[in-house]
Design a protein around this motif. Structure first.
Motif, mmCIF file in Angstrom:
data_model
loop_
_atom_site.group_PDB
_atom_site.id
_atom_site.type_symbol
_atom_site.label_atom_id
_atom_site.label_comp_id
_atom_site.label_asym_id
_atom_site.label_seq_id
_atom_site.Cartn_x
_atom_site.Cartn_y
_atom_site.Cartn_z
ATOM 1 N N ILE A 102 -11.452 50.134 0.340
ATOM 2 C CA ILE A 102 -10.826 49.057 1.105
ATOM 3 C C ILE A 102 -10.109 48.172 0.092
ATOM 4 N N ILE A 103 -8.803 48.069 0.222
ATOM 5 C CA ILE A 103 -8.023 47.364 -0.802
ATOM 6 C C ILE A 103 -7.251 46.203 -0.185
ATOM 7 N N ALA A 104 -7.036 45.171 -1.000
ATOM 8 C CA ALA A 104 -6.300 43.997 -0.514
ATOM 9 C C ALA A 104 -5.688 43.255 -1.686
ATOM 10 N N SER A 105 -4.542 42.659 -1.418
ATOM 11 C CA SER A 105 -3.913 41.722 -2.339
ATOM 12 C C SER A 105 -4.279 40.315 -1.875
ATOM 13 N N ILE A 106 -4.779 39.477 -2.783
ATOM 14 C CA ILE A 106 -5.227 38.136 -2.396
ATOM 15 C C ILE A 106 -4.482 37.091 -3.202
ATOM 16 N N TRP A 128 -11.870 46.889 -3.274
ATOM 17 C CA TRP A 128 -11.134 46.718 -4.528
ATOM 18 C C TRP A 128 -10.031 45.685 -4.266
ATOM 19 N N LEU A 129 -10.013 44.630 -5.061
ATOM 20 C CA LEU A 129 -9.081 43.535 -4.829
ATOM 21 C C LEU A 129 -8.182 43.340 -6.049
ATOM 22 N N ILE A 130 -7.000 42.790 -5.790
ATOM 23 C CA ILE A 130 -6.117 42.398 -6.876
ATOM 24 C C ILE A 130 -5.559 41.026 -6.551
ATOM 25 N N SER A 131 -5.594 40.135 -7.523
ATOM 26 C CA SER A 131 -5.031 38.799 -7.340
ATOM 27 C C SER A 131 -3.527 38.859 -7.562
ATOM 28 N N ASP A 132 -2.806 38.321 -6.594
ATOM 29 C CA ASP A 132 -1.340 38.320 -6.692
ATOM 30 C C ASP A 132 -0.877 36.976 -7.252
ATOM 31 N N GLY A 133 -1.343 36.680 -8.466
ATOM 32 C CA GLY A 133 -0.937 35.442 -9.121
ATOM 33 C C GLY A 133 -1.664 34.206 -8.628
ATOM 34 N N ARG A 164 0.181 48.373 -7.899
ATOM 35 C CA ARG A 164 -0.541 48.206 -9.157
ATOM 36 C C ARG A 164 -2.027 48.532 -8.977
ATOM 37 N N LEU A 165 -2.612 48.099 -7.857
ATOM 38 C CA LEU A 165 -4.028 48.342 -7.604
ATOM 39 C C LEU A 165 -4.319 49.818 -7.388
ATOM 40 N N LEU A 166 -3.430 50.511 -6.673
ATOM 41 C CA LEU A 166 -3.630 51.946 -6.434
ATOM 42 C C LEU A 166 -3.772 52.719 -7.739
ATOM 43 N N ALA A 167 -3.010 52.331 -8.731
ATOM 44 C CA ALA A 167 -3.051 53.034 -10.015
ATOM 45 C C ALA A 167 -4.384 52.854 -10.724
ATOM 46 N N ARG A 168 -5.159 51.849 -10.321
ATOM 47 C CA ARG A 168 -6.434 51.567 -10.978
ATOM 48 C C ARG A 168 -7.633 52.149 -10.237
ATOM 49 N N LEU A 169 -7.423 52.683 -9.063
ATOM 50 C CA LEU A 169 -8.543 53.237 -8.304
ATOM 51 C C LEU A 169 -9.043 54.526 -8.942
ATOM 52 N N PRO A 170 -10.339 54.825 -8.820
ATOM 53 C CA PRO A 170 -10.858 56.102 -9.317
ATOM 54 C C PRO A 170 -10.137 57.280 -8.687
ATOM 55 N N ALA A 171 -9.991 58.351 -9.445
ATOM 56 C CA ALA A 171 -9.194 59.502 -9.006
ATOM 57 C C ALA A 171 -9.759 60.166 -7.757
#
Length: 476
Positions: A102-106, A128-133, A164-171
């Motif tokens: 489950i992914i999100a940009s926050i 899995w989260l990524i901060s968008d600044g 950017r987050l997709l590239a960091r997810l486990p294969a």
């Protein structure tokens, strides 16, 4: 979730009573006025367009199931494809749920962080989260609470952050659920008829590129009732009628490889990013379906100002993506007659092409409403065929009949009592909706012609608007 206020029910009921009384009195008191069939037809364009589209989508929704030898049942349905014909029940039971995330940009989520962590606590190991600044304490607090949250200190805007987050997810993760931070996954006793794992299993076996669950509005007062009805129609009629040519939303499931390819071709604009995702996927021959058996909920805009800003952004995005991706629209339209109807005739024609006619229609209905007031107050407005109160009365009556049919065929039984009080007023909502639509379209042209908007919505800052204009080739 905000507490439901008692006056939120009394408000729409009182307005409905006043509207009914106004119709009866104005028609009874109306003096003989000119009546034009042409003016009547133009004034009711909004009603005719919505009624024809609604009837066609109901037919197509039923046909998609009947074509495979089944039968449509609103209680057991909710799918835009016949899943039973694709996946034998025995095979569906033995397959394990694949690894998914489950992914999100926050962005600056600190004020709503507790609600987010409570809503997704049961799925924490999947998130899995990524901060968008973000510039507040969002990232620090999430990490302290044990949540996975990446932070590059860069504002890429949502599509770029997700790429950017997709590239960091486990294969091994092959399926991702893209969410907005303010949504909540509803359980089996809260509206969903399957759990998240069953949704994932079915989705994987279909081989589709994406799937969209049903999104509903959390009960929260007068404005939320209109949005709840709007969302019920958009998902349980709109998306459910589209078979596997559906449109993704802010909450959607993707095959990871398909989403990665899409984001590589994406403009990375936040405007109508989900619609752009869908056009890219479908133009490559992929399939997107709707599965309303899983329900997620979100809070609608709490104020009229926020609602207005949201809709301005939506329709700016619609015309932006549609014009920039028109070649993809044509490729999709060649795949299926009903895909051609939805993407060329409905979006290109009814939503965009005849918008000026809808503005005229709304103006005529307003004049007709004033004509009804004139019949009650004597000489309030000049007499004439444009102000005949019968135009507005006919539109209200027709839209009420359409709304009642939609209420009992498309709205889940548990939600009908909440939505029912505003059904007689839904025409007024549709008319008012034309205003932010128009502003959104004007923003699109103003940005390209004059490098500035006429109204700054909340989706992007003025600096981002300059970036968008540069990307569109307006600024040298």
């Amino acid at each position: 979730m905000k507490p439901l206020r008692a006056w939120s029910l009394l408000g729409p009921l009182a307005v409905c009573v006043l509207l009914a009384g106004w119709i009866v009195l104005s028609v009874a008191a109306a003096r003989t006025a000119g009546f034009s069939i042409l003016v009547f037809a133009v004034a009711n364009v909004i009603v005719y367009a919505d009624a024809i589209d609604f009837a066609l989508r109901l037919y197509m929704r039923r046909r998609h199931t009947l074509a495979a030898g089944g039968g449509y049942s609103p209680r057991n349905g909710g799918l835009s494809i016949n899943l039973s014909a694709i996946l034998p029940p025995d095979a569906r039971r033995v397959v394990q749920a694949p690894p998914f995330a489950i992914i999100a940009s926050i962005f600056n989520l600190e004020d709503r962080l507790q609600d987010f962590m409570a809503a997704f606590g049961p799925y924490k190991h999947r998130v899995w989260l990524i901060s968008d600044g973000s510039t507040d304490q969002t990232v620090l607090r999430l990490r302290q609470a044990g949540w996975r949250c990446f932070d590059d200190g860069v504002n890429r805007r949502k599509p770029g952050a997700l790429r950017r987050l997709l590239a960091r997810l486990p294969a091994q993760i092959d399926i991702v659920m893209v969410i907005d931070p303010d949504i909540r996954i509803r359980g089996l006793n809260e509206g969903s008829t399957i759990d998240l794992e069953q949704f994932i299993r079915d989705f994987q076996q279909t081989g589709a590129a994406a799937a969209c669950p049903r999104i509903m509005i959390e009960p929260d007062g007068f404005l939320a009732r209109f949005q709840a009805f709007e969302y019920a129609l958009a998902f349980r009629v709109g998306r459910e009628s589209l078979a596997d040519f559906s449109v993704t939303s802010g909450v959607s499931f993707y095959r990871r490889s398909a989403l990665a390819r899409t984001l590589d071709e994406h403009s990375l604009s936040v405007y109508a990013e989900d619609f752009e995702n869908a056009l890219i996927l479908l133009s490559h021959g992929e399939r997107i379906y709707y599965d309303g058996r899983l329900v997620v909920s979100t809070e609608g805009p709490g104020s009229l100002q926020h609602w207005f800003s949201q809709r301005v952004g939506w329709y700016h995005g619609l015309i932006k993506v549609y014009s920039e991706r028109f070649s993809e629209v044509l490729r999709i339209s060649r795949r299926s007659p009903f895909a051609a109807y939805n993407y060329l005739i409905y979006i290109g024609g009814l939503a965009l092409g005849i918008h000026l006619v809808k503005i005229v229609s709304a103006a005529l209905l307003l004049l007709s409403f004033l004509g009804g007031l004139d019949a009650l107050l004597n000489d309030f407005v000049p007499q004439g065929s444009l102000g005949n109160p019968q135009y507005f009365t006919a539109a209200v009556g027709s839209y009420l009949a359409l709304g009642v049919i939609a209420l009992f065929t498309c709205v889940p039984k548990a939600e009908r009592s909440y939505i029912a009080p505003i059904v007689p007023l839904y025409l007024c909502y549709a008319i008012v909706h034309i205003v932010p639509m128009t502003v959104g379209f004007v923003n699109f042209f103003a940005l390209r012609l004059f490098r500035r908007r006429v109204y700054q919505d909340h989706y992007e800052s003025p600096a981002d608007a300059g970036i968008e204009a540069q990307e569109a080739g307006v600024i040298e």
